[in-house]
Scaffold this active site. Structure first.
Site, short mmCIF file in Angstrom:
data_model
loop_
_atom_site.label_atom_id
_atom_site.label_comp_id
_atom_site.label_asym_id
_atom_site.label_seq_id
_atom_site.Cartn_x
_atom_site.Cartn_y
_atom_site.Cartn_z
N ASP A 49 0.85 -1.19 0.00
CA ASP A 49 0.00 0.00 0.00
C ASP A 49 0.88 1.23 0.00
OD1 ASP A 49 -2.14 2.04 0.86
OD2 ASP A 49 -3.28 0.18 0.82
N VAL A 67 5.73 -0.65 1.20
CA VAL A 67 5.17 0.66 0.88
C VAL A 67 5.51 0.99 -0.57
CG1 VAL A 67 5.14 3.11 1.46
CG2 VAL A 67 5.40 1.40 3.28
N TYR A 156 -14.38 5.33 -12.57
CA TYR A 156 -14.14 4.17 -11.71
C TYR A 156 -14.84 2.94 -12.27
CZ TYR A 156 -14.64 1.25 -7.47
OH TYR A 156 -14.65 0.21 -6.57
N LYS A 160 -13.28 -0.62 -13.65
CA LYS A 160 -13.64 -1.91 -13.08
C LYS A 160 -14.15 -2.87 -14.16
CE LYS A 160 -12.53 -1.14 -8.82
NZ LYS A 160 -11.52 -1.95 -8.10
N THR A 191 -16.79 -0.13 3.87
CA THR A 191 -15.37 0.21 3.83
C THR A 191 -15.21 1.73 3.84
OG1 THR A 191 -15.31 0.35 1.41
CG2 THR A 191 -14.89 -1.83 2.40
#
Length: 260
Positions: A49, A67, A156, A160, A191
């Protein structure tokens, strides 16, 4: 606990080696839940991440942090190098921007597609061929890939949908190893990204967050949202040995929100 032997010579020596996994987007949300489930199942996990502070929780649970900014080619190369020969890859990293359709820019398109589609393609390309026979990849798509009624997330949604094509291509391309490649299409999952959607889309529609929450939940036949931990159970199933004849599929996980 699900453990399998990675190499024949290690099997002969009686050494049970935990499966090695990599999860991108592991600092929060679905990625973190998937990484925790893999740890619970006895895997060693590389948690990827860009959020250094966010990785602290999963690192404390036993994952190895990496990272990296998947939009940066040098960072992406480091991730690919760290993923050589792993057993499981979960591509969960993703970003979203929420605007009116007329407000999106070319930069929005490029930024979103770089993380949500380009990075997944090249991680599958760079890691997939090195994975041992019987390994598996799960790519995080979305119900918006099939039903894009949240037009404020149009780019987005397009990214996807692209993930579904990437998944099919690598399912064919890696089948000879064999490495299975499937995608999951979650709908409304609890989330931080979902909180962001509610907070930013509500004013664009002239609604309160509470009103939009009620409306979205009402669109789900089962009448509720799901936790990231529930979805992690599906991800683990797809990575495991039971669906050994399943590849190139997009699996809906949305309480009936999308059924095709």
């Amino acid at each position: 606990m699900h453990l399998r032997y990675r190499k024949r010579d290690e099997r002969r020596e009686g050494m049970a080696v935990p499966p090695r996994a990599m999860v991108t987007g592991a600092a929060s949300g679905i990625g973190e839940a998937a990484a925790r489930r893999l740890l619970d199942e006895g895997c060693s996990v590389v948690a990827v991440d860009i959020n250094v502070r966010g990785l602290a929780g999963i690192t404390g649970a036993g994952a190895e942090p990496l990272v990296a900014d998947l939009a940066d080619l040098e960072d992406r190369a480091r991730v690919i190098e760290a993923g050589q020969g792993i057993d499981y890859l979960v591509n969960a990293a993703g970003i979203i921007r929420l605007k009116g359709l007329s407000e999106f820019t070319v930069d929005d398109w490029r930024d979103i597609f770089t993380i949500n589609a380009e990075a997944i393609f090249f991680l599958c390309q760079g890691i997939g061929p090195t994975m041992p026979p019987g390994s598996a990849i799960v790519n995080l798509s979305s119900s918006s890939a099939k039903l894009s009624n949240t037009v404020e997330a149009a780019i987005y949604a397009a990214s996807k949908t692209t993930i579904l094509s990437i998944t099919r291509s690598f399912a064919y391309g890696l089948a000879k190893i064999p490495v299975r490649v499937n995608a999951v299409c979650p709908a409304i999952i609890d989330t931080p990204m979902q909180d962001k959607v509610l907070e930013q889309v509500a004013p664009l529609r002239g609604m309160t967050v509470e009103e939009l929450t009620v409306a979205r939940n009402a669109s789900v036949p089962l009448g509720r949202t799901a936790s990231a931990e529930e979805l992690a159970g599906l991800i683990w199933f797809l990575l495991g040995e039971k669906p050994g004849y399943m590849t190139g599929q997009s699996v809906n996980y949305g309480g009936g929100y999308v059924t095709w």
